[in-house]
Write a protein that holds these residues in place. Structure first.
Motif, PDB file in Angstrom:
ATOM      1  N   PHE A  56      10.680  47.964  59.336  1.00  0.00           N
ATOM      2  CA  PHE A  56      12.079  48.399  59.339  1.00  0.00           C
ATOM      3  C   PHE A  56      12.830  47.695  60.463  1.00  0.00           C
ATOM      4  N   LYS A  57      14.108  47.420  60.205  1.00  0.00           N
ATOM      5  CA  LYS A  57      14.951  46.756  61.188  1.00  0.00           C
ATOM      6  C   LYS A  57      16.229  47.563  61.415  1.00  0.00           C
ATOM      7  N   VAL A  58      16.830  47.363  62.565  1.00  0.00           N
ATOM      8  CA  VAL A  58      18.109  48.001  62.882  1.00  0.00           C
ATOM      9  C   VAL A  58      19.129  47.735  61.779  1.00  0.00           C
ATOM     10  N   GLU A  59      19.150  46.504  61.303  1.00  0.00           N
ATOM     11  CA  GLU A  59      20.166  46.100  60.329  1.00  0.00           C
ATOM     12  C   GLU A  59      20.056  46.836  59.000  1.00  0.00           C
ATOM     13  N   ASN A  60      18.902  47.452  58.711  1.00  0.00           N
ATOM     14  CA  ASN A  60      18.706  48.161  57.441  1.00  0.00           C
ATOM     15  C   ASN A  60      19.350  49.554  57.429  1.00  0.00           C
ATOM     16  N   PHE A  61      19.558  50.142  58.575  1.00  0.00           N
ATOM     17  CA  PHE A  61      19.851  51.567  58.673  1.00  0.00           C
ATOM     18  C   PHE A  61      21.107  51.987  57.902  1.00  0.00           C
ATOM     19  N   CYS A  62      22.235  51.381  58.213  1.00  0.00           N
ATOM     20  CA  CYS A  62      23.490  51.790  57.570  1.00  0.00           C
ATOM     21  C   CYS A  62      23.435  51.583  56.059  1.00  0.00           C
ATOM     22  N   HIS A  63      22.781  50.511  55.634  1.00  0.00           N
ATOM     23  CA  HIS A  63      22.687  50.233  54.205  1.00  0.00           C
ATOM     24  C   HIS A  63      21.861  51.295  53.491  1.00  0.00           C
ATOM     25  N   LEU A  64      20.760  51.714  54.097  1.00  0.00           N
ATOM     26  CA  LEU A  64      19.912  52.731  53.473  1.00  0.00           C
ATOM     27  C   LEU A  64      20.667  54.045  53.271  1.00  0.00           C
ATOM     28  N   LEU A  65      21.583  54.353  54.169  1.00  0.00           N
ATOM     29  CA  LEU A  65      22.361  55.582  54.057  1.00  0.00           C
ATOM     30  C   LEU A  65      23.627  55.410  53.215  1.00  0.00           C
ATOM     31  N   GLY A  66      23.924  54.186  52.821  1.00  0.00           N
ATOM     32  CA  GLY A  66      25.108  53.955  51.982  1.00  0.00           C
ATOM     33  C   GLY A  66      26.422  54.130  52.714  1.00  0.00           C
ATOM     34  N   ILE A  67      26.414  53.903  54.025  1.00  0.00           N
ATOM     35  CA  ILE A  67      27.622  54.151  54.825  1.00  0.00           C
ATOM     36  C   ILE A  67      28.766  53.226  54.423  1.00  0.00           C
ATOM     37  N   GLU A  68      28.466  51.950  54.223  1.00  0.00           N
ATOM     38  CA  GLU A  68      29.525  51.010  53.850  1.00  0.00           C
ATOM     39  C   GLU A  68      30.214  51.416  52.547  1.00  0.00           C
ATOM     40  N   SER A  69      29.434  51.924  51.586  1.00  0.00           N
ATOM     41  CA  SER A  69      30.008  52.265  50.284  1.00  0.00           C
ATOM     42  C   SER A  69      30.969  53.446  50.360  1.00  0.00           C
ATOM     43  N   ILE A  70      30.882  54.246  51.408  1.00  0.00           N
ATOM     44  CA  ILE A  70      31.808  55.368  51.573  1.00  0.00           C
ATOM     45  C   ILE A  70      33.218  54.862  51.853  1.00  0.00           C
ATOM     46  N   VAL A  71      33.318  53.756  52.562  1.00  0.00           N
ATOM     47  CA  VAL A  71      34.642  53.257  52.972  1.00  0.00           C
ATOM     48  C   VAL A  71      35.097  52.028  52.198  1.00  0.00           C
ATOM     49  N   LYS A  72      34.205  51.428  51.402  1.00  0.00           N
ATOM     50  CA  LYS A  72      34.539  50.193  50.692  1.00  0.00           C
ATOM     51  C   LYS A  72      35.704  50.415  49.729  1.00  0.00           C
ATOM     52  N   HIS A  73      36.614  49.442  49.684  1.00  0.00           N
ATOM     53  CA  HIS A  73      37.815  49.466  48.850  1.00  0.00           C
ATOM     54  C   HIS A  73      38.859  50.464  49.340  1.00  0.00           C
ATOM     55  N   ILE A  74      38.573  51.143  50.453  1.00  0.00           N
ATOM     56  CA  ILE A  74      39.552  52.049  51.047  1.00  0.00           C
ATOM     57  C   ILE A  74      40.087  51.454  52.341  1.00  0.00           C
ATOM     58  N   ILE A  75      39.183  50.887  53.129  1.00  0.00           N
ATOM     59  CA  ILE A  75      39.627  50.182  54.339  1.00  0.00           C
ATOM     60  C   ILE A  75      39.755  48.689  54.032  1.00  0.00           C
ATOM     61  N   LYS A  76      40.308  47.960  54.938  1.00  0.00           N
ATOM     62  CA  LYS A  76      40.473  46.517  54.767  1.00  0.00           C
ATOM     63  C   LYS A  76      39.104  45.832  54.815  1.00  0.00           C
ATOM     64  N   ASP A  77      38.940  44.790  54.005  1.00  0.00           N
ATOM     65  CA  ASP A  77      37.651  44.090  53.921  1.00  0.00           C
ATOM     66  C   ASP A  77      37.171  43.609  55.282  1.00  0.00           C
ATOM     67  N   ARG A  78      38.103  43.172  56.112  1.00  0.00           N
ATOM     68  CA  ARG A  78      37.692  42.634  57.415  1.00  0.00           C
ATOM     69  C   ARG A  78      37.152  43.713  58.348  1.00  0.00           C
ATOM     70  N   GLU A  79      37.378  44.990  57.980  1.00  0.00           N
ATOM     71  CA  GLU A  79      36.894  46.087  58.804  1.00  0.00           C
ATOM     72  C   GLU A  79      35.533  46.612  58.352  1.00  0.00           C
ATOM     73  N   LEU A  80      35.037  46.128  57.208  1.00  0.00           N
ATOM     74  CA  LEU A  80      33.778  46.640  56.656  1.00  0.00           C
ATOM     75  C   LEU A  80      32.592  46.394  57.580  1.00  0.00           C
ATOM     76  N   SER A  81      32.658  45.320  58.352  1.00  0.00           N
ATOM     77  CA  SER A  81      31.536  44.990  59.234  1.00  0.00           C
ATOM     78  C   SER A  81      31.280  46.086  60.263  1.00  0.00           C
ATOM     79  N   GLU A  82      32.283  46.941  60.508  1.00  0.00           N
ATOM     80  CA  GLU A  82      32.125  48.033  61.460  1.00  0.00           C
ATOM     81  C   GLU A  82      31.222  49.139  60.919  1.00  0.00           C
TER      82      GLU A  82
END
Length: 224
Positions: A56-82
């Motif tokens: 497991f890696k640090v980079e996997n964590f947010c993806h496993l929880l689906g955090i990005e998908s909660i905000v995708k298409h609602i916030i600006k694309d350039r802010e998704l990296s947060e």
């Protein structure tokens, strides 16, 4: 009141969402999964034996929880990296990314859709010590199909639900890493096995897993 990682690990039932925080799940991931490796020996559908390593890696964590998908298409694309990868992890560490942010009025429905990921996340270390597995092909999923992208799907049944962890090989590192974590509830009208049906079963013969904190403590006592 939020639980500790040790209390969360020891639960004999699913936690309530209000007993969890994003930081707690991050600490749990650090404590029980991050920088650990698991080794599995299994037989495929042709009775050929394979040995793989999972980490497991640090980079996997947010993806496993689906955090990005909660905000995708609602916030600006350039802010998704947060909300993903290393930056998302850092924002959880410094307190700028929390459940409170993700439960804002305009995100409430999406947060609710992901709630089972948060509630069942604590079971991943338990799953990894004794998983069932299939060789996963997304084209074999009945119904509308799926975008899940993994090579092997670990799964098991807990608390009237199937939890799944999809893993895929990084050829350069010669190691498997988690790609997907999801939950299918078992109900009177739904068997919960949509992603398992029609897949080729893998027979796991051996698992080499890290010791739990309780096992480490017991080992120390025996050696003293």
């Amino acid at each position: 009141m939020a639980l500790t990682p040790e209390q969360l690990f020891s639960l004999e039932h699913t936690p309530k969402i209000n007993d969890l925080t994003l930081n707690l799940l991050k600490e749990y991931y650090e404590y029980y999964l991050l920088n650990e490796s698991y080794e599995y020996t299994y037989e495929d559908e042709y009775n050929v034996a394979h040995t793989i390593r999972l980490a497991f890696k640090v980079e996997n964590f947010c993806h496993l929880l689906g955090i990005e998908s909660i905000v995708k298409h609602i916030i600006k694309d350039r802010e998704l990296s947060e909300y993903k990868g290393l930056k998302g992890w850092e924002n959880i560490c410094n307190g700028t990314l929390t459940f409170k942010n993700l439960r804002a009025t305009h995100l409430k429905k999406r947060f609710k859709d992901k709630k089972n990921k948060f509630i069942f996340f604590f079971l991943i270390p338990h799953l990894l010590k004794n998983p069932k597995a299939v060789s996963f092909r997304n084209v074999k999923v009945t119904g509308s199909g799926t975008r899940i992208d993994c090579e092997i799907l670990f799964y098991s049944e807990y608390f009237a639900a199937y939890i799944h962890l999809g893993i895929k090989k990084d050829v350069e590192q010669n190691c498997y890493f988690p790609m997907s974590f999801f939950v299918e509830k078992i109900t009177p009208s739904k068997a919960g096995d949509k992603f398992i049906l029609n897949q080729d079963e893998l027979i796991i013969n051996a698992v080499t897993a890290p010791l739990s904190m309780e096992e480490v403590a017991a080992t120390k006592e025996l050696n003293e």
